[in-house]
Design a protein around this motif. Structure first.
Motif, PDB file in Angstrom:
ATOM      1  N   ALA A  97       0.846  -1.199   0.000  1.00 58.60           N
ATOM      2  CA  ALA A  97       0.000   0.000   0.000  1.00 58.60           C
ATOM      3  C   ALA A  97       0.875   1.240   0.000  1.00 58.60           C
ATOM      4  O   ALA A  97       0.994   1.949   0.997  1.00 58.60           O
ATOM      5  N   ASN A  98       1.493   1.545  -1.155  1.00 63.18           N
ATOM      6  CA  ASN A  98       2.406   2.676  -1.219  1.00 63.18           C
ATOM      7  C   ASN A  98       2.160   3.499  -2.478  1.00 63.18           C
ATOM      8  O   ASN A  98       1.297   3.162  -3.308  1.00 63.18           O
ATOM      9  N   SER A  99       2.901   4.575  -2.609  1.00 67.40           N
ATOM     10  CA  SER A  99       2.704   5.492  -3.729  1.00 67.40           C
ATOM     11  C   SER A  99       2.886   4.807  -5.075  1.00 67.40           C
ATOM     12  O   SER A  99       2.135   5.067  -6.027  1.00 67.40           O
ATOM     13  N   ILE A 100       3.870   3.946  -5.177  1.00 70.41           N
ATOM     14  CA  ILE A 100       4.150   3.302  -6.460  1.00 70.41           C
ATOM     15  C   ILE A 100       3.026   2.354  -6.841  1.00 70.41           C
ATOM     16  O   ILE A 100       2.575   2.340  -7.998  1.00 70.41           O
ATOM     17  N   SER A 101       2.536   1.566  -5.898  1.00 71.60           N
ATOM     18  CA  SER A 101       1.419   0.677  -6.229  1.00 71.60           C
ATOM     19  C   SER A 101       0.178   1.474  -6.600  1.00 71.60           C
ATOM     20  O   SER A 101      -0.616   1.063  -7.454  1.00 71.60           O
ATOM     21  N   ALA A 102       0.008   2.648  -5.979  1.00 71.28           N
ATOM     22  CA  ALA A 102      -1.145   3.496  -6.300  1.00 71.28           C
ATOM     23  C   ALA A 102      -1.031   4.074  -7.704  1.00 71.28           C
ATOM     24  O   ALA A 102      -2.030   4.180  -8.429  1.00 71.28           O
ATOM     25  N   ILE A 103       0.170   4.456  -8.106  1.00 77.52           N
ATOM     26  CA  ILE A 103       0.351   4.962  -9.473  1.00 77.52           C
ATOM     27  C   ILE A 103       0.173   3.831 -10.479  1.00 77.52           C
ATOM     28  O   ILE A 103      -0.442   4.011 -11.547  1.00 77.52           O
ATOM     29  N   GLU A 104       0.660   2.653 -10.143  1.00 75.44           N
ATOM     30  CA  GLU A 104       0.428   1.499 -11.023  1.00 75.44           C
ATOM     31  C   GLU A 104      -1.062   1.228 -11.181  1.00 75.44           C
ATOM     32  O   GLU A 104      -1.535   0.867 -12.272  1.00 75.44           O
ATOM     33  N   GLU A 105      -1.825   1.437 -10.102  1.00 78.08           N
ATOM     34  CA  GLU A 105      -3.269   1.228 -10.176  1.00 78.08           C
ATOM     35  C   GLU A 105      -3.926   2.194 -11.161  1.00 78.08           C
ATOM     36  O   GLU A 105      -4.730   1.774 -12.007  1.00 78.08           O
ATOM     37  N   VAL A 106      -3.593   3.484 -11.081  1.00 79.65           N
ATOM     38  CA  VAL A 106      -4.275   4.433 -11.967  1.00 79.65           C
ATOM     39  C   VAL A 106      -3.823   4.256 -13.412  1.00 79.65           C
ATOM     40  O   VAL A 106      -4.598   4.530 -14.342  1.00 79.65           O
TER      41      VAL A 106
ATOM     42  N   LEU B 262       5.041   6.998 -15.033  1.00 79.36           N
ATOM     43  CA  LEU B 262       4.132   7.826 -15.830  1.00 79.36           C
ATOM     44  C   LEU B 262       4.713   8.119 -17.206  1.00 79.36           C
ATOM     45  O   LEU B 262       3.984   8.144 -18.212  1.00 79.36           O
ATOM     46  N   ASP B 263       6.028   8.330 -17.277  1.00 77.24           N
ATOM     47  CA  ASP B 263       6.681   8.492 -18.573  1.00 77.24           C
ATOM     48  C   ASP B 263       6.494   7.249 -19.437  1.00 77.24           C
ATOM     49  O   ASP B 263       6.200   7.337 -20.637  1.00 77.24           O
ATOM     50  N   ASP B 264       6.673   6.081 -18.833  1.00 81.19           N
ATOM     51  CA  ASP B 264       6.522   4.830 -19.579  1.00 81.19           C
ATOM     52  C   ASP B 264       5.088   4.668 -20.086  1.00 81.19           C
ATOM     53  O   ASP B 264       4.867   4.210 -21.219  1.00 81.19           O
ATOM     54  N   ALA B 265       4.123   5.031 -19.252  1.00 81.37           N
ATOM     55  CA  ALA B 265       2.722   4.940 -19.667  1.00 81.37           C
ATOM     56  C   ALA B 265       2.455   5.835 -20.874  1.00 81.37           C
ATOM     57  O   ALA B 265       1.765   5.442 -21.823  1.00 81.37           O
ATOM     58  N   ARG B 266       3.011   7.018 -20.848  1.00 80.09           N
ATOM     59  CA  ARG B 266       2.866   7.920 -21.992  1.00 80.09           C
ATOM     60  C   ARG B 266       3.551   7.332 -23.229  1.00 80.09           C
ATOM     61  O   ARG B 266       3.030   7.431 -24.340  1.00 80.09           O
ATOM     62  N   GLY B 267       4.713   6.731 -23.010  1.00 80.02           N
ATOM     63  CA  GLY B 267       5.423   6.121 -24.121  1.00 80.02           C
ATOM     64  C   GLY B 267       4.660   4.978 -24.756  1.00 80.02           C
ATOM     65  O   GLY B 267       4.855   4.662 -25.943  1.00 80.02           O
ATOM     66  N   GLN B 268       3.784   4.347 -23.981  1.00 84.35           N
ATOM     67  CA  GLN B 268       2.957   3.257 -24.498  1.00 84.35           C
ATOM     68  C   GLN B 268       1.668   3.765 -25.138  1.00 84.35           C
ATOM     69  O   GLN B 268       0.825   2.975 -25.548  1.00 84.35           O
ATOM     70  N   GLY B 269       1.531   5.092 -25.222  1.00 85.47           N
ATOM     71  CA  GLY B 269       0.381   5.673 -25.915  1.00 85.47           C
ATOM     72  C   GLY B 269      -0.766   6.091 -25.031  1.00 85.47           C
ATOM     73  O   GLY B 269      -1.797   6.548 -25.540  1.00 85.47           O
ATOM     74  N   LEU B 270      -0.625   5.960 -23.715  1.00 85.42           N
ATOM     75  CA  LEU B 270      -1.700   6.402 -22.828  1.00 85.42           C
ATOM     76  C   LEU B 270      -1.668   7.922 -22.689  1.00 85.42           C
ATOM     77  O   LEU B 270      -0.602   8.535 -22.670  1.00 85.42           O
ATOM     78  N   ASP B 271      -2.862   8.504 -22.597  1.00 88.26           N
ATOM     79  CA  ASP B 271      -2.986   9.961 -22.442  1.00 88.26           C
ATOM     80  C   ASP B 271      -2.923  10.279 -20.950  1.00 88.26           C
ATOM     81  O   ASP B 271      -3.945  10.289 -20.262  1.00 88.26           O
ATOM     82  N   VAL B 272      -1.719  10.509 -20.452  1.00 88.95           N
ATOM     83  CA  VAL B 272      -1.485  10.714 -19.023  1.00 88.95           C
ATOM     84  C   VAL B 272      -0.755  12.029 -18.812  1.00 88.95           C
ATOM     85  O   VAL B 272       0.238  12.314 -19.490  1.00 88.95           O
ATOM     86  N   THR B 273      -1.257  12.829 -17.880  1.00 85.45           N
ATOM     87  CA  THR B 273      -0.580  14.054 -17.470  1.00 85.45           C
ATOM     88  C   THR B 273      -0.611  14.143 -15.944  1.00 85.45           C
ATOM     89  O   THR B 273      -1.202  13.298 -15.265  1.00 85.45           O
ATOM     90  N   GLY B 274       0.009  15.175 -15.402  1.00 80.08           N
ATOM     91  CA  GLY B 274      -0.013  15.390 -13.969  1.00 80.08           C
ATOM     92  C   GLY B 274       0.266  16.840 -13.652  1.00 80.08           C
ATOM     93  O   GLY B 274       0.610  17.635 -14.544  1.00 80.08           O
ATOM     94  N   CYS B 275       0.113  17.205 -12.395  1.00 79.62           N
ATOM     95  CA  CYS B 275       0.367  18.585 -12.002  1.00 79.62           C
ATOM     96  C   CYS B 275       1.133  18.621 -10.680  1.00 79.62           C
ATOM     97  O   CYS B 275       1.359  17.601 -10.033  1.00 79.62           O
ATOM     98  N   PHE B 276       1.521  19.816 -10.308  1.00 77.75           N
ATOM     99  CA  PHE B 276       2.284  20.056  -9.088  1.00 77.75           C
ATOM    100  C   PHE B 276       1.977  21.462  -8.612  1.00 77.75           C
ATOM    101  O   PHE B 276       1.483  22.302  -9.370  1.00 77.75           O
ATOM    102  N   TYR B 277       2.251  21.730  -7.347  1.00 75.35           N
ATOM    103  CA  TYR B 277       2.270  23.112  -6.871  1.00 75.35           C
ATOM    104  C   TYR B 277       3.670  23.375  -6.325  1.00 75.35           C
ATOM    105  O   TYR B 277       4.307  22.476  -5.763  1.00 75.35           O
ATOM    106  N   PRO B 278       4.196  24.576  -6.507  1.00 76.26           N
ATOM    107  CA  PRO B 278       5.620  24.833  -6.226  1.00 76.26           C
ATOM    108  C   PRO B 278       5.917  25.148  -4.760  1.00 76.26           C
ATOM    109  O   PRO B 278       6.525  26.161  -4.430  1.00 76.26           O
ATOM    110  N   TYR B 279       5.493  24.260  -3.883  1.00 77.14           N
ATOM    111  CA  TYR B 279       5.744  24.405  -2.450  1.00 77.14           C
ATOM    112  C   TYR B 279       6.252  23.073  -1.906  1.00 77.14           C
ATOM    113  O   TYR B 279       5.864  22.011  -2.411  1.00 77.14           O
ATOM    114  N   THR B 280       7.061  23.115  -0.879  1.00 75.94           N
ATOM    115  CA  THR B 280       7.612  21.892  -0.294  1.00 75.94           C
ATOM    116  C   THR B 280       6.792  21.414   0.908  1.00 75.94           C
ATOM    117  O   THR B 280       7.244  20.572   1.672  1.00 75.94           O
TER     118      THR B 280
END
Length: 501
Positions: free
Chosen positions: A245-254, A285-303
């Motif tokens: 139950a971690n960030s990587i498994s969650a990204i793999e899920e989406v 996420l880069d790999d998913a895009r490379g496989q033709g999936l329409d994937v984007t993401g965002c960020f806010y510039p704060y730590t």
């Protein structure tokens, strides 16, 4: 007379660098043969008016940057009514003239990861250069699109729209567990109806609503795919450590959701979701895009991220999950750090806290990707229990992240604040096809800022302070902000509705 281009050429020749302190990589200037780039024009736009025409408003002598076309030079911008009708290397005449010498003239910023356009927070968006406020993290109330657009129509200085929130709709109809087959059918139908009524995406946030399962993700993704709108998601887990139950498994899920449903996928504020594992997350996420999936993401510039203490994000052993302690939490709008003794009290009050939890390198990694965009994940509320990103996100990106940190070029920062978020949602949103651009025929949504001084001034202790260096903001040709003055009578914000496929 050669006009602005020759003046810029002379400045570059004399100093060896840009007079604006930014990069000039997109424009090569020669003193002997000054480049006269063709001003950008939208398809179907009328030709510019003839010489001698008097525009309603002229923005004179600024560095005009249109990230869609790559246009970047000194020019005058002529506005007639609510449209940009001329971009000229020769001087223009206007009934109203705004001097932009030494300033950048950019498309109005587009905040795609915001919330409802409340009458307090929208003015801080204007103060941050934002002209379009899209609640793609999900509209909480009202969850009905028709009611939403009726409630805010004629009340907002910024354009507004948003996504159907699966979590909030579920809760309004009393579904607090994994959806049964009949309930899932109801959710699909509701999403379909709300997209037809004007919402331009679906928001699914399983970390805040853990009962949302993979089948529901895919089912609603299929509805969004058929309508041609994106799925915006706050992923299921945001911890680097547990074995499953971690960030990587969650990204793999989406990513699997996108694969199975075919939906266009957007991952919300990636650094706060994949803290400490950004390299692996971005590679997935880069790999998913490379496989033709329409994937984007965002960020806010704060730590530091921010959320409410009463949310599911603080269930269980949150200290281990986020690698923080009570001392890393600060009550937004105050100087007070949370303690073991005060945590329960503030949790019962559902206070918003900020968590000092993200390395700067994680933010830089997200900002540097070509397919990411900025999104504030906030709009100030009157109680002032706010994250400072609600008032300062965009000025922070085009200011300190360009000048002091050198994470982005000025042009790239502007693109992440304008054309990239615009293109994420414009497929089925005709109004957005005239925004995020500084071109003839585009809506006159414009932000003029000083690249030497633009910066956020909001803080955790005082999050409702308008940004510095945002000189003028125009919405549909109306001068809403001029220096330190706001024209609160100008409520030109349009409801941004979709036209499903």
């Amino acid at each position: 007379m050669l006009g602005g281009t020759a003046a810029l050429a002379a400045a570059v020749a004399a100093t060896g660098c840009s007079p604006f302190g930014g990069d000039e990589s997109s424009t090569t200037v020669s003193v002997t043969e000054p480049i006269r780039p063709i001003p950008p024009s939208m398809p179907g736009a009328e030709p510019p008016p003839p010489a001698g025409f008097v525009f309603d408003t002229v923005i004179k002598g600024g560095r005009v940057i249109d990230p869609d076309s790559g246009f970047d030079t000194i020019a005058d911008v002529g506005i007639t009514g609510d449209r940009i009708t001329s971009i000229s290397l020769e001087p223009l005449q206007g009934t109203t003239t705004l001097d932009a010498t030494g300033k950048v003239v950019a498309p109005g910023f587009v905040d795609l990861l915001s919330y409802e356009p409340n009458s307090f927070g929208t003015w801080y968006k204007i103060g941050d250069g934002v002209t379009t406020n899209l609640g793609m993290h999900g509209i909480k109330a009202p969850t009905d699109a028709g009611q939403f657009f009726a409630q805010y129509g004629g009340t907002s200085p910024v354009h507004f729209g948003g996504a159907f929130s699966d979590q909030w709709f579920r809760e309004t109809i009393g579904i607090y567990d994994t959806a049964s087959a009949s309930q899932l059918s109801r959710l699909r139908d509701a999403l379909d109806q709300q997209i037809d009524a004007g919402f331009i995406g679906v928001a699914i946030d399983p970390e805040y609503a853990p009962y949302i399962d993979f089948a529901e993700y895919v089912a609603l993704g299929e509805v969004a795919r058929d309508a041609g709108v994106p799925l915006f998601t706050h992923i299921r887990y945001s911890s680097p450590d547990p074995p499953e139950a971690n960030s990587i498994s969650a990204i793999e899920e989406v990513i699997r959701v996108a694969e199975q449903s075919g939906v266009s996928l957007h991952v919300d504020h990636i650094p706060s979701m994949a803290t400490h594992v950004m390299s692996e997350a971005m590679s997935l996420l880069d790999d998913a895009r490379g496989q033709g999936l329409d994937v984007t993401g965002c960020f806010y510039p704060y730590t530091y991220w921010g959320t409410y203490l009463g949310s599911a994000r603080f269930n269980g052993d949150w200290q281990s999950r986020f690698r923080i302690t009570y001392e890393d939490l600060q009550v937004a709008g105050t100087s007070e750090r949370v303690t073991a003794q005060t945590f329960g009290t503030y949790q019962a009050q559902n206070k918003l806290v900020v968590a000092y939890a993200m390395p700067q390198a994680d933010i830089n990694a997200a900002a540097s990707a070509s397919w990411t965009m900025v999104g504030s994940d906030s709009i100030p509320e009157p109680a002032d229990n706010n994250h400072p990103r609600g008032a300062g996100c965009f000025a922070r990106l085009v200011g300190p992240y360009v000048r002091e940190l050198g994470v982005l070029s000025l042009n790239d920062a502007i693109a992440k604040a304008t054309i990239i978020p615009t293109k994420r949602v414009e497929k089925v949103v005709p109004l957005m096809q005239r925004k995020g651009r500084l071109q003839m025929g585009a809506d006159a949504d414009i932000t003029v800022f000083d690249p030497a001084t633009v910066a956020d001034r909001s803080t955790v202790e005082d999050p409702s302070i308008m940004s510095a260096g945002i000189e003028q903001v125009l919405v549909m040709g109306g001068l809403v902000k001029n220096g330190d003055q706001l024209d609160t009578s100008l409520l030109n914000g349009q409801g941004i509705k979709g036209e499903p496929l």
